[in-house]
Design an enzyme around this catalytic site. Structure first.
Site, PDB file in Angstrom:
ATOM      1  CG  HIS A 222      -7.766  -8.705 -15.258  1.00 39.07           C
ATOM      2  ND1 HIS A 222      -7.149  -9.153 -14.041  1.00 39.07           N
ATOM      3  CD2 HIS A 222      -7.645  -7.213 -15.373  1.00 39.07           C
ATOM      4  CE1 HIS A 222      -6.317  -8.033 -13.730  1.00 39.07           C
ATOM      5  NE2 HIS A 222      -6.755  -7.043 -14.332  1.00 39.07           N
TER       6      HIS A 222
ATOM      7  CG  ASP B 281      -4.353 -11.187 -14.649  1.00 36.50           C
ATOM      8  OD1 ASP B 281      -3.654 -10.424 -15.524  1.00 36.50           O
ATOM      9  OD2 ASP B 281      -4.614 -10.847 -13.468  1.00 36.50           O
TER      10      ASP B 281
ATOM     11  CG  ASP C 194      -8.442  -8.522  -7.271  1.00 38.73           C
ATOM     12  OD1 ASP C 194      -9.020  -7.579  -6.467  1.00 38.73           O
ATOM     13  OD2 ASP C 194      -7.432  -8.326  -8.018  1.00 38.73           O
TER      14      ASP C 194
ATOM     15  CD  GLU D  20      -5.879  -7.693  -4.915  1.00 45.90           C
ATOM     16  OE1 GLU D  20      -5.600  -6.805  -5.738  1.00 45.90           O
ATOM     17  OE2 GLU D  20      -5.310  -8.722  -4.734  1.00 45.90           O
TER      18      GLU D  20
ATOM     19  CG  ASP E  43      -4.427  -3.275  -6.248  1.00 44.39           C
ATOM     20  OD1 ASP E  43      -3.666  -2.397  -6.239  1.00 44.39           O
ATOM     21  OD2 ASP E  43      -5.104  -3.993  -7.210  1.00 44.39           O
TER      22      ASP E  43
ATOM     23  CE  LYS F  90      -1.666  -4.351  -8.849  1.00 44.39           C
ATOM     24  NZ  LYS F  90      -3.096  -3.800  -9.312  1.00 44.39           N
TER      25      LYS F  90
ATOM     26  CB  SER G 219       0.856  -7.648  -7.066  1.00 47.01           C
ATOM     27  OG  SER G 219      -0.134  -7.705  -8.216  1.00 47.01           O
ATOM     28  CG  HIS G 220       0.543 -10.290 -11.993  1.00 44.62           C
ATOM     29  ND1 HIS G 220       0.061 -11.310 -12.947  1.00 44.62           N
ATOM     30  CD2 HIS G 220      -0.415  -9.971 -10.994  1.00 44.62           C
ATOM     31  CE1 HIS G 220      -1.273 -11.405 -12.663  1.00 44.62           C
ATOM     32  NE2 HIS G 220      -1.416 -10.744 -11.389  1.00 44.62           N
TER      33      HIS G 220
ATOM     34  CB  CYS H 263      -3.879  -6.215 -16.171  1.00 44.70           C
ATOM     35  SG  CYS H 263      -3.632  -4.465 -16.165  1.00 44.70           S
TER      36      CYS H 263
ATOM     37  CE  LYS I 191      -3.833 -10.355  -7.928  1.00 45.67           C
ATOM     38  NZ  LYS I 191      -4.656  -9.373  -7.679  1.00 45.67           N
TER      39      LYS I 191
END
Length: 471
Positions: free
Chosen positions: A196, A248, A283, A332, A357, A382, A409-410, A412, A433
């Site tokens: 990210h 993010d 994470d 995570e 995840d 997700k 969760s969102h 990327c 998140k």
């Protein structure tokens, strides 16, 4: 057909008379508007049109947006995008958007999905979703595209809420049988790394959870203030260029170690004065720097010495030490997504919440396995990893029945659609998140939660200290 015949055929005289009587009983100050609304409500809503288009996500990469029409209005939704989900169809033509175009998925909505759903009642969410699943016929929605199916599913959910005349979060709660509407604890991204950000940090995110706030509004204030104090801390230590942000919205100073990042966040929290009220989450996304059976913490460092490889045992000891030294309450993906054995061992220690995840991918089969093997104790939800609202509700029920935590969760690749905010309240997940308190596509979710809390008024409940098990 004469006017009289037309009136009789459609029973208009009776319907108009009923509407007038209702307006009189209600002592409406605007009878014409009242009668109009009354008659509109009397018409059962159906899906009349579905139109999809290609838009850009937060990374400038195409994704699918859908407008779903009923006789109550138009309802818009868009699909976020990221890795490891059910198959989001892309065109693959390198000459257009570098191969990321979604015109095939858009065509599937405008032709195949539209034809299947027009005329359906938008309140029949499960039937709508299963109609698309049956039309696709593949396990990962590779025929029509999870991006196409999800955008339609969310738009239908919004249309269903409008038909029922309830807020979206309340409608989602009704669909799932959830009775406790709960504002989640936000997991704000403060420092970005991994894939990210362009710094040397191997792990993906360092986040904060304002569990000591009394309301969501206060949690947002804590997150924002900490974020700005962190900016000052980074500027003092690395200069203004250290305040560039990742995908993010988290800051991406050129650090390479866990501790260096955690120390920066700890200092920022200290400057806010919220020390005991804010906890830390990380994470790791360990799969991204797993090389065989080792973990390369210098995977992003140019001209690296090759001395920073960690064994599974080294990683385990490091997590134990970090949880002792810092107020870390959630980790995570601490190991590779196929390393069930060590995730299970780490979870058994009870040191912190262990979120799956990559391990789970919101896949019911993997979640069932993790529950049976006690492999982790929280689900990262997700919605585009599974593809429909109905299936998202089902996997949350699976997780809750196992007494797991749930983190909505969102992705990327996000859009300005705030659907997951309502989803987190309606399913009472207790955690959300959605990135940093920065960047419009991230703030869309947090700002919607502020509105929901205001709308609920005295009925609003913030998960706070009960962030792991909100219901």
């Amino acid at each position: 057909m004469s006017v009289q015949q037309f009136l009789e055929k459609h029973m208009l005289s009776r319907k108009i008379e009923d509407a007038v009587n209702a307006a009189v009983r209600a002592k409406s100050p605007d009878p014409v508007l009242f009668i109009s609304n009354h008659m509109r409500k009397a018409v059962p809503s159906v899906i009349t049109k579905i139109k999809a288009r290609q838009i850009l996500d937060s990374r400038g990469i195409p994704t699918v947006e859908v407008d779903l029409y009923t006789n109550k209005g138009m309802f818009r939704a868009s699909a976020p995008s990221g890795m490891h989900e059910a198959v989001g169809i892309r065109d693959g033509d390198k000459g257009t958007y570098l191969g990321y175009s979604v015109t095939r998925a858009v065509k599937n909505v405008n032709e195949k999905i539209s034809e299947a759903l027009i005329g359906m009642d938008p309140t029949l969410q499960s039937q709508i979703d299963h109609a698309m699943i049956d039309l696709d016929k593949t396990e990962k929605k590779g025929e029509l595209g999870a991006n196409a199916i999800l955008a339609v599913s969310i738009a239908a959910c919004k249309a269903g809420a409008a038909e029922k005349e309830v807020p979206l979060y309340k409608y989602i709660a009704d669909l799932s049988g959830e009775t406790n509407l709960t504002l989640p604890v936000p997991s704000f991204t403060l420092i970005s790394g991994g894939k990210h950000a362009g710094n040397h940090l191997a792990i993906q995110d360092i986040m904060i959870l304002p569990i000591g706030a009394s309301r969501f509004e206060e949690a947002v204030q804590m997150g924002s203030e900490t974020y700005h104090h962190l900016k000052a801390v980074i500027t003092e230590k690395y200069g203004a260029h250290g305040c560039n942000v990742g995908e993010d919205g988290g800051f991406a100073p050129n650090i390479s170690s866990f501790r260096e990042g955690l120390d920066l966040v700890k200092e920022a929290i200290s400057r806010t004065g919220y020390d005991e009220k804010i906890k830390i989450a990380i994470d790791v996304a360990a799969t991204d720097f797993c090389i065989g059976t080792k973990y390369d913490l210098d995977i992003k460092v140019p001209n690296k010495s090759g001395q920073n490889f960690k064994s599974v045992e080294d990683m385990l000891e490091m997590y134990k030490e970090l949880c002792r030294e810092y107020p870390i309450v959630s980790i995570e993906d601490p190991f590779d997504k196929e390393d069930w054995e060590h995730v299970k061992h780490f979870s058994s220690l009870g040191i912190c919440q262990v979120v799956g995840d990559g391990l789970l991918m919101s896949n019911p089969k993997r979640i069932q396995r993790a529950i049976q093997e006690l492999a982790c104790n929280a689900l990262l939800l997700k919605v585009n990893q599974i593809g429909t609202v109905t299936e998202a509700i089902e996997v949350v029920k699976l997780a809750k029945d196992a007494n797991w935590g749930v983190v909505t969760s969102h992705r990327c690749g996000e859009t300005e659609d705030s659907f997951i905010a309502d989803l987190s309240v309606g399913l009472a997940t207790g955690q959300i998140k959605a990135g940093a308190p920065c960047r419009g596509e991230r703030l869309a979710k947090y700002n919607q939660l502020l509105r929901i809390e205001e709308e609920l008024g005295d009925q609003a409940v913030y998960a706070g200290q009960d962030w792991r098990l909100s219901s």
